[in-house]
Structure formats: C-alpha cells, structure tokens
Motif scaffolding. Sequence first.
Motif, short mmCIF file in Angstrom:
data_model
loop_
_atom_site.label_atom_id
_atom_site.label_comp_id
_atom_site.label_asym_id
_atom_site.label_seq_id
_atom_site.Cartn_x
_atom_site.Cartn_y
_atom_site.Cartn_z
N HIS A 182 -3.36 -3.08 -7.18
CA HIS A 182 -3.03 -2.54 -5.64
C HIS A 182 -4.42 -2.65 -5.11
N PRO A 183 -4.03 -2.52 -3.58
CA PRO A 183 -5.22 -2.84 -2.57
C PRO A 183 -6.20 -1.60 -2.77
N ARG A 184 -5.57 -0.53 -3.26
CA ARG A 184 -6.64 0.76 -3.14
C ARG A 184 -7.11 0.96 -4.45
N GLU A 193 -8.31 -1.83 7.27
CA GLU A 193 -7.47 -0.56 7.14
C GLU A 193 -7.72 0.10 5.92
N ASP A 194 -7.82 -0.62 4.88
CA ASP A 194 -8.08 0.12 3.37
C ASP A 194 -9.16 0.98 3.33
N VAL A 238 0.79 -1.19 0.00
CA VAL A 238 -0.04 -0.03 -0.08
C VAL A 238 0.90 1.31 0.18
N VAL A 295 -7.70 -6.35 -0.17
CA VAL A 295 -8.04 -5.23 0.50
C VAL A 295 -8.24 -5.46 2.20
N PHE A 334 -8.85 4.01 5.32
CA PHE A 334 -7.80 4.86 4.64
C PHE A 334 -8.93 5.52 3.64
N MET A 374 -4.82 6.49 -4.24
CA MET A 374 -5.82 5.44 -4.60
C MET A 374 -6.77 5.79 -5.69
#
Length: 558
Positions: free
Chosen positions: A151-153, A542-543, A104, A539, A546, A516
Amino acid sequence: MVCKAGSGKHWDSSSREGEAAPSSSGELSPQPAALLLPPSLPPCAVQTHVDSNKQDIFQRKKNAVLVNGVILNGPITDSKAGEKFVEEACKIIMEEVIRKAADVTEKVCEWQPPEKLKKLLDLEMRDTGEPHQRLLQLCQDIIRYSVKTNHPRFFNQLYAGIDYYSLVARFITEALNPSVYTYEVSPVFLLVEEAVLKRMIEFVGWKEGDGIFNPGGSVSNMYAMNLARYKYCPDIKEKGLSGLPRLVLFTSEECHYSMNKAASFLGIGTQNVYFITTDERGKMIPEELEKQVQRARKEGAAPFLVCATAGTTVLGAFDPLDKIADICEKHGLWLHVDASWGGSALMSRKHRKLLHGIHRADSVAWNPHKMLMAGIQCCALLVKDNSDLLKKCYSAKASYLFQQDKFYDVSYDTGDKSIQCSRRPDAFKFWMTWKALGTTGLEERVNRALALARYLVDEIKKREGFQLLLEPEYANICFWYIPSSLRKMEEGPEFWKKLHQVAPVIKERMMKKGSMMLGYQPHRGKVNFFRQVVISPQVSREDMDFLLDEIDLLGRDL
C-alpha cells in the motif's frame, strides 16, 4: 509386502490405471465404475460399454500392485482439480492484492486483536481435508486481515511497495521450487546469481570478488563476522574456540542488533563487542574507534573486525568509511560494512557519495529487497577476496552433492560456500527487476525516494506541531508530533514524559482506522518519535501531505 491384487475396488475407466477419482474436496476417493457410464449413450451401445467396463475392471484387478495394502498404480493427485485451484487462487491474488496495491482508498490493515483473529481465520487443521471453495475463502480471509505492505501508505518498515517484475520472478521460483546449490539441479538460477553478484561487486567499486545471497542481512553480517574470524585464525574451523585469545570486534552504538546476536551465536560473546561512540547524527567517531582498538590491545585481547554501518536502521546514518578504513589498515583489521539499508544508494550517481570509501571494505552486506524493492528476502554478502575464502571457510564437501567427477564444470556448484544446504534463488528477483528497469530505472527509484524524503522534511518545518530530530541524509525522517496541549509547555521532564505517550496513541488509532502505518520508537535517551521511511515509487507527494494531515487529525485531541 508387495502383491498383485486379484480383487479390489473399481475405478472410473477414464482414469489412469489404478487412479482414484477426486472427491468434492479435491482429495481422491474410489468411485464405483458402474455409476460412471458416459452420458447420452444409445441403448444399443450400453451393453457394449458395460462389457468394455468389465474388461477394464478385470485388467485393472489383474495389474494392480499393492504394498502394505496401498495400491500403487497411477498417481493419487488429481492434477486437474489442483490446476483449477491454482487458477482460482491466482484470480483472488490478482483482484485482492495486485490490483488494489496502489489504491489509497483501500485500508492498509484491518486490525483485529489476536484472539479474535484466531477465530476469524479458523486455524485448526483437521483429520480430513476441506473442499476447495472453503480453501479459496480462507485465501481471501488471509489477504483481508494481512497488512498490505504494498500500500502507498505503508511506511512502517525498511521495505514497502510492490515491484511487479520481482513479483513475477517469485511466482516462477515458487512454481519451479528450485534449490540453489548445484548446477545440475539449478543451472539457470546459479548463472543468474553469478551475473547479479558480478554487477553488485562492480557498484561497490571492486575489480573482482565473491559473494552469496543469504536469508537476511542479519545472516550476511554473521557470515562476515565468521569469515573475518576464519581469516584471522583459520585453525578455528577444525579446532574450535579452545586455545584462542579473547577475540574482540568493534561496531558503532547505532549498529544493527544482529551484530550482538552474531557474536553470541558464534561464541565470541556479547561482552567482546566494543561499541564505539557516535556523533549527534549517529555516525561512528573514528577517533573513538582508534582509542578502543588500543584499549583492547592493552587488555591483552585480539581485535579482528570492525563493522561499520552505511544507513543505520533508525536515523539512517552513514559511518565515515574512509577514515575507518585507515584505522583498519593500520591495525590489520577486517572491515565489514553493513550496507543492508544504505547500499542501494550506490545505484545513484547523485547519492553514492554517502558510501564514499566502501571500496576499501573487505566485505559488504547489501539488501536489494529494501530500497530497490526486490521482494523479501533478497540479501547479498559481497566479499573482496577472490581466493575462495568463502568456500574454504564454509565448505563441508558433502560427497552426495559436490562430487568432483561430474560431467560439467563443478566450479558452478557454489552451494558449498553457504552454511545452508537448501537455498532459495533470491538473486532472480533482483535480476528480473534490473532487467526490466535497467540501471537508470533503479537509479531513478533511489533518487525519487530521497527527493520525496526532502519534500516531507520541508513540509515538517512549515507545520506547527511537528519537530524534526535532525536533518536526515537518507530516507529516514525522524520527527515528533506535539499536540496543541503541549505546544506552550516548557520542555522539562513533565513535557517529555507526556510527549513520550503521544506516538503510541496515534499509532494505535491509525492502525485501528487502517489509514496508514508508520513506525515509532524511543532512541538513545530521546522519547518516542515517528520514523517515516520513503521507498515505494507508488508513493506520491499527496501521500506525504496525507501523512502529516492524518497524524494531526488523529492526535490533535491529545
């Protein structure tokens, strides 16, 4: 003209017969044999080597075959240089894409405007090839400036994240470069597709059926529309549109835009797509469908198809399939369900009720590349009919591909039920993921995504400045961010006008920062709002936190 050369250029004696030696760019160029003595030869061996070289050169001259001045002896590709390039490129992919996929702290994107990006990438294609080191640098640049959808975001679309198993499957199919039309050229992948389709058909709830993988849900919807029309009027395949009544189809106001495109492409006409009113949640209202079918009949039109949606693109709504199926049975209409987005809920015992009644459909579009992360693109059209309707509708019986006197069972030559000739083995990606995770692993993937969506909804309700459009029933969370400057303002025309401008500014800021990616849109009279979609198992909670924090940080001064 073909001739055996009596004279010509000399090649390295270690090369294959007539083969050119590689240049620094990986391309091949003739090299003088006299310059290619083996290193560290003792003086007494030099003369022997030279004599041997002369004999090899003479032999090559004697055996060289030229056609129009081109020497045909030996390959012109330097396999070793090519292998080395692939090896080095794979290292870059591993380091810059795969290993950074879940990090991240990495940027989702490194935004550049189009004209600047053109210059940064050196897009010009030249007369002469470029050296491998330059190409490897270009590979790094391409990765650097591309959006990291793994990407997780990355929440921007209805696909996200990285599935390592489907990724390996893609590496394999890219290397093998198969085309799935006949068993003789694609035996493994045809059997894989058959196995995957069989299991997907079971999850829809049919005892038997047919299907095919297509390049996108839009194409699956077009297939279904054409198949329904062919079922209604088989003569259309040969006689065309002339003499047909005015055919009409029905779909909801929230349907995917591919329905309009398909109607246009197939010559049905967009004016003959009747859009059915939806309720406040975006679901088709069955009573309105019944009214529109009766209206079309009174107008002298010929209804032939209803397209319901299981998981609309923006709101994530699921049409009431059972009630719609009742109307289709009453009026003899083909029922197609566009479950491109929502079909994956069928894998979850907890959430499959969203698609209650789907077993009554005649055809279903389902994209495993969305929620199940099989990799773009992986899209199936499933058909309840088991009488070879797909093949009857689309077959052209090309004799150079689909010979009926082959030495094996030609029923495995399934390519003739596709409108494509060359076709990618997309089912293999899903098969590999399914084999790795099992049905329970796929179910867990769906359940976790929807649990994260519920967590985000609960957090939105707690936070000042965030407002839901509606309670979601799937993974689409639609909400407004209201800056502090608007929070005490009355919700009149001026309020909505100002709020409409908020999401685009925040989107610009997040992309230029690279923190993001999140989509926004206006929709059916509502001003711009964010649509958050949860898919990837990378994901975390915490994401979700965020995402809300970052929106507030980027928009609090508006």
